[in-house]
Design an enzyme around this catalytic site. Structure first.
Site, PDB file in Angstrom:
ATOM      1  N   HIS A  73      11.034   0.340  -1.963  1.00 37.93           N
ATOM      2  CA  HIS A  73      11.363  -1.084  -2.095  1.00 37.93           C
ATOM      3  C   HIS A  73      10.571  -1.745  -3.212  1.00 37.93           C
ATOM      4  O   HIS A  73      11.014  -2.735  -3.778  1.00 37.93           O
ATOM      5  CB  HIS A  73      11.118  -1.814  -0.771  1.00 37.93           C
ATOM      6  CG  HIS A  73      12.085  -1.413   0.303  1.00 37.93           C
ATOM      7  ND1 HIS A  73      12.052  -1.954   1.571  1.00 37.93           N
ATOM      8  CD2 HIS A  73      13.105  -0.523   0.310  1.00 37.93           C
ATOM      9  CE1 HIS A  73      13.012  -1.417   2.308  1.00 37.93           C
ATOM     10  NE2 HIS A  73      13.663  -0.549   1.567  1.00 37.93           N
ATOM     11  N   ASP A  81      10.319   2.820   1.656  1.00 38.70           N
ATOM     12  CA  ASP A  81       9.928   1.407   1.625  1.00 38.70           C
ATOM     13  C   ASP A  81       8.980   1.233   0.446  1.00 38.70           C
ATOM     14  O   ASP A  81       9.100   1.953  -0.543  1.00 38.70           O
ATOM     15  CB  ASP A  81       9.300   0.994   2.957  1.00 38.70           C
ATOM     16  CG  ASP A  81       9.494  -0.482   3.278  1.00 38.70           C
ATOM     17  OD1 ASP A  81       9.290  -1.315   2.368  1.00 38.70           O
ATOM     18  OD2 ASP A  81       9.834  -0.824   4.423  1.00 38.70           O
TER      19      ASP A  81
END
Length: 553
Positions: A336, A302
């Site tokens: 991310h 992430d």
């Protein structure tokens, strides 16, 4: 006459009060720091006394559960004035480790602190998740209200996160999927999702949340306990915290999560999670003050380096921004976002300096995200000397519609009033940035009721598929910005933008449409010191856009 004099003096007083308020507002918006005066971060200091966990009964065979021995060593060290708790070479299996004040937990190079896969060793506790009070399993390493603490060395802290995570078949190779099913656990009826336990499967199927709602207690979460994955390292309300040299890997959820800490240093750390690890953030700095993040490497599932300050009303009520932060000389691979603010930024974020960092293969490079309902002010963000390669989506992004949908083209919606729940992005300065490969170079999207305000971009070269999109933004300055885009679409798209200046704008020699101006709400878009051909097909105006708004010098 007296009445007129009275009115005159009242007006003077009102103007004076307004002037004071305006001056105070302007002062609050201005950072007390600059590139020549960066925030100062104090580091902890420790006594040299050393407490070897072996002398407290710990056994490095990878089988013996050493929770009691390690925690006894830490407690003894702290009670005797502090020092170093030494984790020598070996595999040390353990349950949750509780840090204490004045303790430096030091892992030698060949030491692996491995956290047990026995979920029963992790009691349910009240913690936070995405900025809200939530039920969680106890974090493998945790500490509350401490001073002078550290985790140092060159060893490995392994959270054994794979035993906690459910995972989709599409995230694994066929061989990995077969191995996962053979390891135990349960599989969904359609053979698409693996669950580590029945409790995790139940939570997923019932769409259960982690937030503790009014009237609920921790007992209400016992039936889905295994679903409540812990963050690997959580320090809450601690002062003088140091994380240095250690590899933190395979976290059940977020890897490193300091909350409301002051004087935090994260140096030469390697945070490593599988790319399929949901919520596998590397570092989430939440409502912290005076922070240094340097020389670290993140390769996670992430966001890599993320700034947070609570979510929605709870975050605003806490009212603690993350502030006075230095982020330098870091590398982010998978993730991310490389450097991220939000989306849980309801307490605000300010006075942040990011420089000399590299992002390679991240979904988004520089990522600033929020949404209606968050509130909070993100301001005084300074970024320079950033190198990016093979970014999957946007190189640089501001988006106020995170996890929400903006109105469809032509759809008329009522614009909400500005309230404390309205987020604000303002005063960003970004310079000396290069990106080789991304789907889009720059994306700026504010709200109709609250535009993204005050962005300065200078000395930037972005080689991407698409150029720049600017929507609901004002006071945007782009100086010496080069957008080399592959697609035939506009190099720069503007919708509901005002006071936008491009000075020294450059683009590919074979670029087609340069500017697309959409809508009636655009104002004062100025292009200076740039070659803009007069030939047809280089500039397009649509949906009532007035050609007079584009001014070329």
């Amino acid at each position: 006459m007296k009445k007129n004099n009275l009115i005159f003096f009242v007006l003077i007083a009102m103007v004076s009060v307004y002037a004071v308020q305006l001056k105070a507002q302007t002062t609050n918006e201005r950072s007390p720091y600059n590139w020549n005066n960066l925030p100062k971060i104090a580091e902890p200091k420790f006594r040299r006394d050393t407490f070897n966990i072996e002398k407290f009964g710990a056994v490095a065979d990878g089988l013996t559960l050493n929770t009691v021995s390690i925690n006894r060593a830490i407690a003894t060290c702290s009670s005797k004035g502090g020092g170093v708790v030494l984790v020598p070479g070996g595999i040390w299996l353990t349950g949750p480790v509780e840090m204490k004040s004045n303790v430096n937990l030091h892992l030698e190079r060949d030491a692996i602190l491995l956290f047990t896969s026995d979920f029963d060793q992790y009691p349910l506790v009240e913690g936070t998740y995405e900025g809200r009070r939530s039920a969680r399993n106890q974090s493998p390493i945790f500490g509350n209200d401490l001073q002078n603490i550290a985790i140092t060395g060159r060893g490995v802290v392994d959270g054994n996160g794979d035993v906690w995570r459910m995972v989709g078949k599409d995230k694994l190779t066929e061989r990995e999927w077969k191995a996962k099913k053979a390891s135990g656990g349960l599989v969904s009826a359609d053979d698409r999702i693996w669950f580590p336990s029945a409790k995790t499967k139940l939570a997923h199927e019932q769409r259960r949340g982690t937030a503790i709602l009014p009237g609920q207690t921790l007992k209400d979460f016992e039936d889905i306990k295994d679903f409540l994955r812990p963050n690997l390292v959580v320090f809450n309300n601690c002062k003088k915290v140091l994380l240095e040299g250690v590899t933190f890997q395979n976290s059940p959820a977020w890897c490193l999560h300091p909350v409301m800490c002051e004087d935090l240093t994260v140096r030469n750390v390697f945070a490593k999670n599988p790319d399929y690890a949901q919520n596998g953030d590397g570092l989430d700095v939440e409502s912290c003050r005076n922070v240094l993040i340097e020389g670290c490497t993140f390769d996670v599932g992430d966001d890599g380096i993320c700034i947070k300050s609570g979510k929605d009303e709870e975050g605003r009520k806490r009212g603690k921004p993350t502030e006075n932060v230095i982020v330098r000389n870091n590398i982010v691979y998978k993730g991310h976002g490389g450097f991220v603010v939000g989306s849980e930024m309801s307490g605000g974020a300010r006075n942040i300096f990011v420089y000399d960092c590299s992002f390679m293969g991240t979904n988004i490079g520089l990522r600033f995200k929020t949404a209606r309902g968050r509130g909070g002010v993100v301001e005084n963000i300074f970024v320079k000397n950033i190198r990016m390669k093979d970014i999957v989506e946007d190189a640089i992004l501001w988006d106020m519609y995170y996890f929400t949908k903006p109105p469809a083209a032509g759809e008329k919606t009522e614009v909400p009033e500005v309230t404390e729940a309205t987020p604000r992005f303002r005063n960003f300065q970004l310079s000396d940035i290069v990106c080789n490969g991304a789907k889009r170079g720059i994306f700026i999207r504010g709200l109709p009721e609250m535009k993204v305000m005050g962005i300065e971009l200078s000395n930037i070269v972005l080689k991407t598929d698409k150029g720049a999109e600017i929507i609901e933004a004002s006071e945007i300055s782009m100086k010496n910005v080069t957008l080399i885009s592959k697609n035939a679409g506009p190099v720069v798209y503007v919708e509901s933008g005002s006071n936008i200046t491009l000075n020294g704008f450059k683009y590919a020699s074979d670029a087609g449409l340069l500017f697309s101006i959409n809508g009636e709400k655009n104002k004062n878009i100025r292009v200076v010191n740039a070659r803009i051909p007069n030939s047809a097909g280089k500039v397009a105006f649509s949906n009532g856009a007035n050609p007079a708004v584009l001014i070329t010098d």
